[in-house]
Design a protein around this motif. Structure first.
Motif, mmCIF file in Angstrom:
data_model
loop_
_atom_site.group_PDB
_atom_site.id
_atom_site.type_symbol
_atom_site.label_atom_id
_atom_site.label_comp_id
_atom_site.label_asym_id
_atom_site.label_seq_id
_atom_site.Cartn_x
_atom_site.Cartn_y
_atom_site.Cartn_z
ATOM 1 N N SER A 151 -3.773 2.382 88.962
ATOM 2 C CA SER A 151 -4.080 1.043 88.469
ATOM 3 C C SER A 151 -3.475 0.881 87.091
ATOM 4 N N GLN A 152 -3.144 -0.361 86.748
ATOM 5 C CA GLN A 152 -2.536 -0.642 85.472
ATOM 6 C C GLN A 152 -3.632 -0.862 84.447
ATOM 7 N N ASN A 154 -4.350 6.228 71.533
ATOM 8 C CA ASN A 154 -3.210 5.603 70.875
ATOM 9 C C ASN A 154 -2.521 4.658 71.845
ATOM 10 N N GLN A 203 1.453 3.112 72.762
ATOM 11 C CA GLN A 203 2.877 3.357 72.539
ATOM 12 C C GLN A 203 3.689 2.250 73.203
ATOM 13 N N ARG A 249 -2.884 5.750 75.820
ATOM 14 C CA ARG A 249 -3.411 7.077 76.081
ATOM 15 C C ARG A 249 -4.908 7.004 75.802
ATOM 16 N N SER A 254 -8.310 14.728 72.244
ATOM 17 C CA SER A 254 -7.484 15.905 71.994
ATOM 18 C C SER A 254 -7.812 16.997 73.004
ATOM 19 N N GLY A 255 -6.843 17.845 73.275
ATOM 20 C CA GLY A 255 -7.063 18.914 74.239
ATOM 21 C C GLY A 255 -6.839 18.491 75.669
ATOM 22 N N ASN A 256 -6.524 17.242 75.890
ATOM 23 C CA ASN A 256 -6.295 16.775 77.251
ATOM 24 C C ASN A 256 -4.807 16.589 77.527
ATOM 25 N N THR A 257 -4.518 15.938 78.626
ATOM 26 C CA THR A 257 -3.162 15.987 79.135
ATOM 27 C C THR A 257 -2.214 14.955 78.545
ATOM 28 N N GLY A 258 -2.732 13.935 77.905
ATOM 29 C CA GLY A 258 -1.837 12.926 77.377
ATOM 30 C C GLY A 258 -1.306 11.967 78.404
ATOM 31 N N LYS A 259 -2.017 11.818 79.504
ATOM 32 C CA LYS A 259 -1.611 10.864 80.541
ATOM 33 C C LYS A 259 -1.436 9.474 79.949
ATOM 34 N N LEU A 260 -0.351 8.812 80.310
ATOM 35 C CA LEU A 260 -0.081 7.461 79.829
ATOM 36 C C LEU A 260 -0.352 6.448 80.935
ATOM 37 N N PHE A 320 0.584 2.606 81.835
ATOM 38 C CA PHE A 320 1.555 1.599 81.447
ATOM 39 C C PHE A 320 1.126 0.203 81.857
ATOM 40 N N GLY A 321 1.599 -0.768 81.084
ATOM 41 C CA GLY A 321 1.469 -2.163 81.468
ATOM 42 C C GLY A 321 2.597 -2.551 82.406
#
Lengths: 114, 113
Positions: free
Chosen positions: A1-2, A31, A33, A92, A96-102, A104-105
């Motif tokens: 899902s977006q 954050n 981006q 995101r 912290s300590g997680n995967t950084g999955k992004l 997107f729009g």
């Protein structure tokens, strides 16, 4: 899902003008981006703004973040034909300590006419 | 310093077939994420690999699987292809810390007929 919705979906301006595109998101973020994509190829990272920041600059780019409204804007000043591309915001949400999955729009397609 | 490289660039398959896409991360990166981008849409997260294990998965069926090798390169496998799997598949790499910025490859364009 977006996560995000971007506005406008498409934008056409003349070279030298400024381009503003907006992004709204649904959940709290770590954050946000902005990425650029030329002709359906790979994405290029442009700028990152953290949830505790309100404004950030990088060259001709200016990004603002309003966490109370869950929205961000990207301003490109003095646009050039080479800025023609699709622009995506990505959030995101993990700590912290997680995967950084992004997430997107849908993107804004910008056309800059010479 | 090579960036993220993906192969092949384009691929045409028929329904029901299986496909393997490959990704080599940017030098110094140990984490690989895969995204699917349908035409006119933003990329959607498929999964991420770190230390040869799947660390997080998006909303994709088990037909989508992956692997990461000791040299940090990665493969994305899709079984029993459907027409709806036609998309641009993007690989992104990042360092474990900090992992805020992901560097994307040029993608593999998969067409399922």
């Amino acid at each position: 899902s977006q996560q995000g919705e971007e506005d406008p979906q498409a934008l056409s301006i003349q070279e030298g003008e400024n381009a503003t595109m907006n992004c709204s998101y649904k959940t709290s973020i770590n954050n946000l981006q902005w990425y650029r994509q030329n002709s359906g190829r790979g994405l290029v990272h442009l700028i990152l703004i953290r949830s505790n920041e309100r404004e950030k600059h990088s060259g001709r780019l200016r990004v603002t973040l309003d966490t109370s409204k869950k929205s961000s804007s990207l301003l490109i000043t003095a646009s050039r034909a080479a800025d023609t591309a699709s622009y995506f915001c990505a959030t995101r949400t993990d700590g912290s300590g997680n995967t950084g999955k992004l997430i997107f729009g849908q993107g804004t397609t910008l056309q800059v006419k010479p | 310093d090579a960036g993220v490289t993906q192969s092949p660039t384009h691929l045409i398959k028929t329904r029901g077939q299986q496909v393997t896409l490959r990704c080599s991360p940017k030098s110094g990166h140990d984490t690989v994420s895969w995204y699917q981008q349908a035409l006119g849409q933003g990329p959607q997260f498929i999964f991420q690999y770190y230390e040869e294990e799947e660390r997080q998965r998006g909303n994709f069926p088990d037909r989508f699987s992956g692997h990461q090798f000791p040299n940090y390169s990665s493969e994305l496998n899709v079984n029993a292809l459907l027409l709806g799997d036609s998309a641009l598949y993007l690989c992104a790499s990042s360092s474990r810390e900090p992992k805020n910025i992901q560097y994307f490859g040029a993608g593999t364009r998969l067409s399922v007929l």
